[in-house]
Design a protein around this motif. Structure first.
Motif, PDB file in Angstrom:
ATOM      1  N   LYS A  11      68.052-120.473  -7.747  1.00  0.00           N
ATOM      2  CA  LYS A  11      69.231-121.386  -7.151  1.00  0.00           C
ATOM      3  C   LYS A  11      69.844-120.618  -5.818  1.00  0.00           C
ATOM      4  O   LYS A  11      71.069-120.584  -5.741  1.00  0.00           O
ATOM      5  N   GLU A  52      76.214-122.892  -6.553  1.00  0.00           N
ATOM      6  CA  GLU A  52      75.389-124.003  -6.333  1.00  0.00           C
ATOM      7  C   GLU A  52      76.565-125.232  -5.344  1.00  0.00           C
ATOM      8  O   GLU A  52      76.203-125.842  -4.277  1.00  0.00           O
ATOM      9  N   LYS A  58      78.987-118.700  -3.106  1.00  0.00           N
ATOM     10  CA  LYS A  58      77.507-118.130  -3.409  1.00  0.00           C
ATOM     11  C   LYS A  58      77.421-116.893  -2.333  1.00  0.00           C
ATOM     12  O   LYS A  58      76.677-116.126  -2.673  1.00  0.00           O
ATOM     13  N   HIS A 238      68.240-128.578 -12.964  1.00  0.00           N
ATOM     14  CA  HIS A 238      67.943-128.371 -11.440  1.00  0.00           C
ATOM     15  C   HIS A 238      66.819-127.367 -11.265  1.00  0.00           C
ATOM     16  O   HIS A 238      65.889-127.639 -10.232  1.00  0.00           O
ATOM     17  N   ILE A 239      66.534-126.844 -12.228  1.00  0.00           N
ATOM     18  CA  ILE A 239      65.379-125.806 -12.107  1.00  0.00           C
ATOM     19  C   ILE A 239      64.226-126.611 -12.124  1.00  0.00           C
ATOM     20  O   ILE A 239      63.329-126.234 -11.544  1.00  0.00           O
ATOM     21  N   LYS A 242      63.352-128.893  -9.384  1.00  0.00           N
ATOM     22  CA  LYS A 242      63.076-128.183  -7.990  1.00  0.00           C
ATOM     23  C   LYS A 242      61.382-127.807  -8.347  1.00  0.00           C
ATOM     24  O   LYS A 242      60.579-127.943  -7.352  1.00  0.00           O
TER      25      LYS A 242
END
Length: 243
Positions: A11, A52, A58, A238-239, A242
């Motif tokens: 991410k 994120e 970030k 999310h992983i 993607k």
């Protein structure tokens, strides 16, 4: 970050691809010996998802010298993307190892965070367990991040290690904001580790740690954490999305 070191990007966050012992022996201990200024982030899925949602945060994390996987969810995420990290590097354990090193080398440590009672008890316990460690000072965590007087007072003590227990994202924001005014020191955000060292929060039994379900033990002991725990399935989703 070191240009010759291998990383796993999850991410947008670059996690250093080392074991706990490699991190200590090849990076952190040499940095302490050379008095090289160092910023380390122990990132779990909650921190990754906060980054994120907050690009400023970030960018702060990405500027750290080392980002390590403090959470089995991050290790699982690295496996899902096909570039597995060697192991989880628990922030609490890493802090203990650095305290032990400080005790062996008679290094000085500053403790920032928590409330006066918890902080005082934590530092008292640390001093008893590690008698040769030099306590450079301590300060509670109830202050405005814009108050430069706190950083000024810490800088005057010239500590070798600064443990910052303000919780994320404030601890990383504080380190980033005042990092440049120090000429040396290893800076590490330690979350609620001071509560554990004070004896107010108990660590999960070893068997829970070995089974990588320490998060479940903490949830059982602190049900109020359930909202924070929702970040783990969100992180994994999310992983997978993607991928």
């Amino acid at each position: 970050m070191e240009n010759n070191q291998e990383y796993v990007e999850i991410k947008g966050i670059p996690f250093i691809k080392v074991s706990n012992q490699q991190l200590l022996d090849d990076h952190l201990y040499p940095a302490l010996k050379a008095k090289r200024k160092t910023f380390i982030v122990t990132a779990n899925p909650e921190i990754v998802m906060e980054a994120e949602d907050n690009n400023t945060y970030k960018q702060i994390i990405k500027q750290a010298d080392y980002v390590v996987a403090d959470g089995i969810g991050v290790v699982i995420g690295s496996k899902l993307i096909g570039n597995p990290l060697p192991e989880r590097i628990a922030g609490y354990d890493l802090m203990q190892q650095l305290l032990e090193r400080a005790n062996q080398e008679r290094l000085s440590c500053y403790f920032l965070g928590s409330n006066e009672v918890v902080l005082g008890k934590a530092v008292e316990n640390i001093a008893n367990i590690f008698p040769d460690l030099v306590v450079a000072g301590k300060h509670h965590g109830y202050f405005d991040l814009d108050d430069a007087a706190v950083a000024d007072a810490i800088e005057r003590t010239q500590p070798d290690i600064i443990f910052v227990g303000l919780g994320f994202p404030n601890q990383e924001k504080w380190i980033h904001r005042y990092y440049s005014q120090f000429n040396h020191g290893l800076f590490m955000g330690v979350g609620g580790s001071l509560d554990g060292l004070a004896g107010y929060v108990k660590r999960a039994p070893k068997i829970w740690q070995k089974l990588n379900v320490e998060w479940l033990y903490r949830l059982i002991k602190q049900p109020s954490r359930w909202k924070r725990m929702l970040q783990l399935p969100r992180f994994i989703w999310h992983i997978l999305w993607k991928k």
